[in-house]
Design an enzyme around this catalytic site. Structure first.
Site, PDB file in Angstrom:
ATOM      1  N   ARG A  59      10.447  58.334  14.775  1.00  9.88           N
ATOM      2  CA  ARG A  59       9.897  57.607  15.928  1.00  9.88           C
ATOM      3  C   ARG A  59      10.822  57.807  17.132  1.00  9.88           C
ATOM      4  NH1 ARG A  59       7.962  51.704  13.960  1.00  9.88           N
ATOM      5  NH2 ARG A  59       8.037  51.472  16.213  1.00  9.88           N
ATOM      6  N   ASP A  61      12.382  57.947  20.896  1.00 12.06           N
ATOM      7  CA  ASP A  61      12.431  56.985  21.990  1.00 12.06           C
ATOM      8  C   ASP A  61      11.813  57.552  23.260  1.00 12.06           C
ATOM      9  OD1 ASP A  61      13.750  55.140  20.390  1.00 12.06           O
ATOM     10  OD2 ASP A  61      15.744  55.767  21.045  1.00 12.06           O
ATOM     11  N   ARG A 205      22.000  60.392  20.242  1.00 12.03           N
ATOM     12  CA  ARG A 205      22.471  60.307  21.621  1.00 12.03           C
ATOM     13  C   ARG A 205      23.848  59.668  21.706  1.00 12.03           C
ATOM     14  NH1 ARG A 205      17.888  57.026  24.090  1.00 12.03           N
ATOM     15  NH2 ARG A 205      19.221  57.102  25.952  1.00 12.03           N
TER      16      ARG A 205
END
Length: 280
Positions: A59, A61, A205
């Site tokens: 999923r 972002d 990230r």
């Protein structure tokens, strides 16, 4: 569609998907917002003339891209994969494409069957920043020392609790097996290659942002692995911007091993104690 004793039986279908995440607020369906899942489910439901609900491998972002996303759905409609692929190419917006459609075993689950996910993160050290054709997927950064970034990144490999790198979700584990975290350079373009059995929220990230702080000389290579001792999200990590990140591939086991993998993935994992063993 198949029939058993006059009863319609749903079949499972695998989709391979690519999208530019710039104008989406992420994968997951949200009322009133433009999401990848929402756009795909709406298009599939219209084409197949029945409600379609997707299960996805990762999923992503808001702003994150995908070149090798995988999803599945169940349908009672007649499946002509080539025809459906062609119709979706005309039906979907330009920033999302279904690149492959095929029947899947009943035990196939795009999320729980996955054994490995691969991401890349793209940066540029060019003094003028990202070129116009790369601006939606490449992040400008300062000049970096690639050797120290590689050294620091290698020290995070293995099964660890990555709580310092994750936005915690209630009831979810932050234990992950990081299988690859390295860097390549092609002129001004830097690419981080990150692979793991699974990722927690914002983990990639955060890994990239932490490694960049080492490469730019703001932290030492020894600092990065010390974050594995923390049990809460670290305020010392600057999370890298979303648009540099892309999901490039998802690996799955052989069909006969799908059910076993599904059960393993659903188990809550912990990091083994030093000198001992523990269940996952």
């Amino acid at each position: 569609m198949s029939e058993s004793s006059g009863r319609t039986v749903a079949i499972r279908v695998r989709l391979d998907i690519s999208y530019d995440g710039t104008d989406f607020v992420g994968w997951a369906r949200q009322p009133g917002l433009r999401t990848v899942q929402g756009v795909l489910e709406e298009s599939l439901s219209k084409v197949l003339r029945e409600p379609i609900q997707l299960t996805v491998a990762g999923r992503t972002d808001a702003g994150v891209h995908a070149e090798g996303q995988v999803a599945h759905f169940d349908t009672t409609a007649e499946l002509d994969a080539d025809k459906l692929l062609y119709r979706l190419a005309r039906f979907l917006p330009k920033d999302v494409r279904v690149t492959g459609i095929r029947p899947a075993p009943a035990d196939f689950d795009a999320r729980f069957s996955a054994i490995r996910r691969h991401y890349i993160y793209r940066l540029t050290t060019a003094p003028y920043g990202a070129s116009p054709l790369q601006a939606r997927s490449v992040v400008p950064c300062r000049p970096v020392r690639l050797d120290v970034m590689r050294e620091a990144s290698r020290n995070l490999l293995g099964l660890h609790d990555f709580a310092a790198f994750c936005r915690r979700r209630e009831g979810a584990t932050t234990v992950r097996e990081l299988q690859r975290f390295d860097w390549t350079r092609d002129g001004d373009l830097l690419t981080a290659h990150v692979s793991a059995d699974a990722f927690c929220w914002s983990m990639v990230r955060s890994l990239v942002g932490a490694a960049l702080s080492v490469g730019e000389g703001r932290r030492t290579p020894e600092w990065l692995p010390t974050l594995l001792d923390e049990r809460n999200r670290s305020s010392m990590i600057t999370v890298a911007p979303a648009h540099g990140l892309s999901l490039t591939a998802v690996d799955y086991p052989a069909d006969e091993d799908l059910a076993t993998r599904n059960a393993q993935t659903r188990e809550m994992r912990t990091v083994p104690s030093p000198g001992g063993c523990c269940g996952e």
